[in-house]
Design a protein around this motif. Sequence first.
Motif, mmCIF file in Angstrom:
data_model
loop_
_atom_site.group_PDB
_atom_site.id
_atom_site.type_symbol
_atom_site.label_atom_id
_atom_site.label_comp_id
_atom_site.label_asym_id
_atom_site.label_seq_id
_atom_site.Cartn_x
_atom_site.Cartn_y
_atom_site.Cartn_z
ATOM 1 N N ALA A 149 0.844 -1.202 0.000
ATOM 2 C CA ALA A 149 0.000 0.000 0.000
ATOM 3 C C ALA A 149 0.880 1.253 0.000
ATOM 4 O O ALA A 149 0.613 2.234 -0.703
ATOM 5 N N ARG B 76 -4.482 1.415 -4.487
ATOM 6 C CA ARG B 76 -4.754 1.138 -3.078
ATOM 7 C C ARG B 76 -4.693 -0.373 -2.843
ATOM 8 O O ARG B 76 -5.080 -1.144 -3.721
ATOM 9 N N THR C 271 -6.521 2.906 2.317
ATOM 10 C CA THR C 271 -5.498 1.954 1.846
ATOM 11 C C THR C 271 -4.708 1.425 3.032
ATOM 12 O O THR C 271 -4.632 2.069 4.079
#
Length: 257
Positions: free
Chosen positions: A176, A185, A243
């Motif tokens: 991420a 993400r 994320t």
Amino acid sequence: MNFSLEGRTYVVMGVANKRSIAWGIARSLHEAGARLIFTYANDRFEQPVKDLAETLEGQNALFYECDVTNDQEVSNTFAKIKQDVGTIHGLAHCIAFANKEDLQGEFVDTSRDGFLLAHNISSYSLVVTAKAAAPLMTEGGGIVTLTYLGGERVVKNYNVMGVAKASLDASMKYLANDLGKHGVRVNAISAGPIRTLSAKGIGDFNSVLKKIEEEAPLRRTITQEEVGDSAYYLLSDLSRGVTGEIIHVDAGYNILG
Ligand code: NDP
Ligand code: KAL
């Protein structure tokens, strides 16, 4: 804001049969209007996956063989996907494996080979597929993987898979961080127990399900559809600010002490 996935393409890895969590995700994405690409580990699962995809009305799916233990096969798969569709908008990674003998008894008895195999298929596979898939996400995208509570705390019999899930969870966060600057993400869903092919033959699965029904805040187990809808959230712009997150789709079981 329009949350339809019309005009978007998603790769779904790990459909073995109609009980697979990956199939629940495929159905949710299909209902939201997405085009789907399926990958399977070997040709044993080619026809079953194609037969299932046929049941999705109006879906013009694509299919590729992709054993995630083979670097070349992973990069060839995404090269072919690039050639065939160009841009993709996301990926659902629903893959795990450990030797049966390592999913019973004590973790301390895990062999080196069994440890490496579980980590190779269940954790490193996310890294290698993210690297291959991210460059195809030219309009930004989402990656979702499937994890389990046994990576956060000790759960009987989960053993080496719990350690592999801890590695998967950490890999998800590092990915991420790396891929965020490219608009990609990366998140995980921690699913409660669901009876799938992987869970089959695992001793005591019924008692695990019963415990959830008795103790989870919602007093029930969860379904593939519920995981599918959370994956839809994570793969759509609904979750555009999220994320590196683990969402527990587990009827609340993880909050219990
Ligand atoms: P399934 O048995 O339906 O799916 C497991 C998938 O892993 C299969 O499709 C299998 O592919 C794939 N796989 C195994 N080895 C490889 C490989 N070398 N290359 C590519 N694919 C491979 O089980 P689930 O739907 O339950 O599992 C999906 C994910 O959900 C897993 O990560 C699992 O740990 C996770 N999970 C499951 C829970 C549950 O209760 N069921 C709870 C929490 C998380 P193939 O069929 O082609 O061999
Ligand atoms: C505590 C729980 C009870 C079950 C314990 C371990 C479960 C491990 C999951 C792991 C993915 C299972 C296997 O690798 C099974 C494998 O050894 C044999 N099966 C196969 O080869 C089939 C044919 C193929 C399709 O399966 C795979 N995986 O390729 C955990 C429960 C409560 C929750 C579960 C089931 C979590 C999870 O991660 O799946």
